[in-house]
Design an enzyme around this catalytic site. Structure first.
Site, PDB file in Angstrom:
ATOM      1  N   GLU A 103     -35.793   0.631 -14.156  1.00  8.89           N
ATOM      2  CA  GLU A 103     -35.171   1.321 -15.285  1.00  8.89           C
ATOM      3  C   GLU A 103     -33.908   0.600 -15.767  1.00  8.89           C
ATOM      4  OE1 GLU A 103     -36.232   3.510 -17.318  1.00  8.89           O
ATOM      5  OE2 GLU A 103     -38.089   3.736 -16.206  1.00  8.89           O
ATOM      6  N   TYR A 122     -31.485   9.795 -20.363  1.00 14.58           N
ATOM      7  CA  TYR A 122     -32.797   9.163 -20.218  1.00 14.58           C
ATOM      8  C   TYR A 122     -33.028   8.666 -18.784  1.00 14.58           C
ATOM      9  CZ  TYR A 122     -36.484   5.891 -19.842  1.00 14.58           C
ATOM     10  OH  TYR A 122     -37.599   5.259 -19.352  1.00 14.58           O
ATOM     11  N   ASP A 173     -37.173   8.445 -24.257  1.00 12.98           N
ATOM     12  CA  ASP A 173     -36.682   7.177 -24.809  1.00 12.98           C
ATOM     13  C   ASP A 173     -37.198   7.054 -26.243  1.00 12.98           C
ATOM     14  OD1 ASP A 173     -39.362   6.549 -24.585  1.00 12.98           O
ATOM     15  OD2 ASP A 173     -39.007   4.519 -23.840  1.00 12.98           O
TER      16      ASP A 173
END
Ligand code: SF4
Length: 310
Positions: free
Chosen positions: A36, A119, A137
């Site tokens: 991520e 997020y 996102d």
């Protein structure tokens, strides 16, 4: 409608999913975390290659937490946006110190950690822990706004609409399948409901999609138009280049010349092809990078010695 949507997305995914190294069965919380951080602003293909290298070098959160900042920045080479490396490192150190090395699985605890926004928090909870927390996102946002509301996403949504979107996504997560469902949304947004050229005519959702009729008839006017951010930068050989590119080149230069004394001109010419007299501009960039703890440097008249890390 939400159920039809989710089931269709999952069915599509079972046939078309991308094989990515941070997905099941390798999706430990640590691997999801690293992916991520890397995926923010960087393309999947580039991340795939670097992800393997990085996780071989730092196979667990403890390996990462114990590494020096300089080593982590060095290993981030090729990914750009080097500050993410420092945030990831700080995240690992804080988890090692305050959570015995276990990445927490609550929103409240995750949000206290470095580099976590709404997020990334949702991404860790859903991808790594399979919890029903939305990870919204640009891909997810675009699919939902088009499919459920028949709009395209040209402007940021207001607070009330953001809340509605959050509820909509949360209610559409199938029981016990949050991780798979979010992966499916990411792939669907990257391959079918894309920003500039949605594949509406071959999309399995087209018969119930609110946006499809609009796209079909007025595609020239309703397509997504990204708002261009105006970034600070300078011209290089007649082309405007944002400073973040030059910053990345400085860090890359230091990766290769860590601890060496070099001339300011050499640094300048490596960073900017037509560097001539912009020493003040160059040193300001170095100063900012030093302030952010990505590099440190000593200036000696027309020479400079640079190091990675604080
Ligand atoms: S029909 Fe078009 S706009 Fe609607 S979900 Fe499919 S690709 Fe996206």
């Amino acid at each position: 409608m939400a159920q039809l949507f989710s089931q269709t997305i999952l069915a599509w995914y079972s046939l078309h999913k991308r094989d990515l190294p941070w997905r099941s069965p390798y999706n430990t919380p640590y691997h999801v975390l690293v992916s991520e951080f890397m995926l923010q602003q960087t393309q999947v293909l580039r991340v795939m290659e670097k992800f393997r290298e990085f996780t071989s070098k730092f196979p667990t959160l403890h390996h990462l937490a114990d590494a020096s900042k300089a080593d982590v920045i060095k290993s981030w080479s090729g990914l750009g946006y080097n500050r993410r490396a420092l945030l990831l490192h700080s995240f690992a150190q804080e988890v090692a110190e305050k959570h015995h090395g276990e990445i927490p699985n609550t929103k409240e605890e995750l949000q206290q950690l470095p580099g976590m926004g709404p997020y990334t928090t949702g991404a860790i909870l859903s991808f790594a822990f399979n919890l029903p927390e939305p990870a919204i996102d640009v891909n997810v946002r675009r699919i939902y706004v088009r499919y459920f509301q028949g709009k395209d996403q040209g402007l940021p949504l207001g607070k009330k609409e953001e809340m509605e979107l959050y509820t909509l996504v949360k209610n559409s997560i199938p029981d016990g399948r949050s991780s798979t469902f979010h992966n499916a949304l990411m792939d669907f947004g990257s391959l079918i409901c894309t920003r500039d050229a949605p594949q509406c005519s071959s999309c399995p959702l087209s018969s119930s999609c609110q946006f499809y009729p609009l796209y079909d008839t007025k595609k020239a006017t309703v397509l997504f138009v990204a708002e261009k951010k105006i970034e600070p930068g300078v011209y290089e050989q007649g082309k405007f280049i944002p400073n973040r590119i030059f910053r990345g080149r400085i860090v890359e230069f230091v990766r290769k010349n860590d601890g060496r004394i070099v001339s300011v001109i050499k640094l300048g010419k490596t960073v900017k092809a037509d560097f001539n007299t912009e020493q003040e501009w160059l040193l300001k960039l170095c100063e900012k990078l030093q302030h952010e703890k990505l590099i440190k440097y000593e200036l000696m008249k027309d020479k400079i010695r640079m190091y990675l890390g604080p």
